[in-house]
Design a protein around this motif. Sequence first.
Motif, PDB file in Angstrom:
ATOM      1  N   LEU A 307     -36.418 -25.580  51.860  1.00 40.45           N
ATOM      2  CA  LEU A 307     -35.743 -24.330  51.525  1.00 40.45           C
ATOM      3  C   LEU A 307     -36.702 -23.326  50.894  1.00 40.45           C
ATOM      4  CD1 LEU A 307     -33.259 -22.531  51.147  1.00 40.45           C
ATOM      5  CD2 LEU A 307     -32.653 -23.916  49.132  1.00 40.45           C
ATOM      6  N   ILE A 311     -37.639 -19.766  52.880  1.00 43.09           N
ATOM      7  CA  ILE A 311     -37.197 -18.476  52.356  1.00 43.09           C
ATOM      8  C   ILE A 311     -38.383 -17.637  51.898  1.00 43.09           C
ATOM      9  CG2 ILE A 311     -36.783 -19.088  49.921  1.00 43.09           C
ATOM     10  CD1 ILE A 311     -34.490 -17.008  52.292  1.00 43.09           C
ATOM     11  N   ALA A 329     -34.044 -21.595  56.615  1.00 37.54           N
ATOM     12  CA  ALA A 329     -33.632 -21.699  55.209  1.00 37.54           C
ATOM     13  C   ALA A 329     -32.157 -22.063  55.100  1.00 37.54           C
ATOM     14  CB  ALA A 329     -33.912 -20.393  54.476  1.00 37.54           C
ATOM     15  N   LEU A 378     -34.839 -19.133  46.047  1.00 36.80           N
ATOM     16  CA  LEU A 378     -33.924 -18.542  47.020  1.00 36.80           C
ATOM     17  C   LEU A 378     -33.391 -17.209  46.500  1.00 36.80           C
ATOM     18  CD1 LEU A 378     -32.251 -18.707  49.633  1.00 36.80           C
ATOM     19  CD2 LEU A 378     -30.615 -20.155  48.392  1.00 36.80           C
TER      20      LEU A 378
END
Length: 387
Positions: A307, A311, A329, A378
Amino acid sequence: MDIFSQAGELADWLADAALPLWRQKGVDETGGGFVETIDMQGQPTRANRRSRVQPRQVYCFAEAGRRGWRGDWRTVSEGGLAYFDRVYRQPNGFYGALADADGRLLDPAFDLYNQAFALLAFAYLAEVFPERKAEMIARSDDLRRKLESYCKHPVAGFEEDNPPRLPLGSNPHMHLFEACLASEAIEGFDRIAWANLADEIAHLAMERFIDPKTGALREFFDHDWMPFSGEKGRILEPGHQFEWAWLLLRWAERRGNAEAIIKARRLFEIGETHGICRKRDVAMMTLFDDFSVADAVARVWPQTEWLKAAIRFAALSEGAERQRYVASAARAAAALERFLETPIRGLWRDKQQADGAFIEEPAPASSFYHIVCAIYELEDCLKRMRA
């Protein structure tokens, strides 16, 4: 569900469930420090405590506090460091490896990995406790100098101990690299020293850790920074392809280094192409250097690294390329969310077997560092993309 909705759900889970639970049940109010695990009934266990867990949890609560979490992060951040010092710190200034639940040191052995997390904690505490910044600067400089005196590798990087033991590892250097990037960014720290060490590790990774033929990052090496002999030298971890990609991207953006971006892209491609189980859509644990699967178990932490890297790439891209990374992502966030589905909200599963079943075991505190970092990364990258 789109990535913005996923980010909102993860942020709510962290602020409303995970941080309160680990503050209430993950802190040993009697003996001090952080517990190693919490079982699926929401109760702390008396498992032995790895020293790395202490500064990692300090990071989690310090960073949560810096970002506005309103729970009691101050007490546990400072208390966690005090416990870490009291239980694990050795007369030579390094930190031992393992203690029992009563705070008795079981293994005083040196591990570069544990020292790297001490440095990370010092950096984050300097940010949130201005009155202790001078202390954190001094402690950080002292530990860095001790490492350079004790176990500096004659070519680049560090040994695993003194006298050296084999194999040498890329993983401790990855976390030391992370600590360097954190330290060089803080006003008052020795930016030249930390930047120089970060540059050294980045070049070591690009020149030795990453295979020049395949572009994959290996785990274990001999004393000349060549792949370790036998099966051990063939090991690749998809989670570390992603994690190194994320770190190299951060470094490349600061230094304007195009080579690092190219290598990071290849690391991400390897992780995504070969390290994701097609059936379960989760990042697996281990590959061999021919990209065949060595261990199909999926753990929670590689999902967070997938992730973070995806991102970060999305934030640095545009158009169709950005959308491709955003889609990756979103897959990673969905994979992470499956590990967070537990009887008591705020815990996580650690291991998913090849058949898709999760192993019934307590949630390890060590994973919180990965999860916290991924959720905040994120959040930060989506803000950049909206700007």
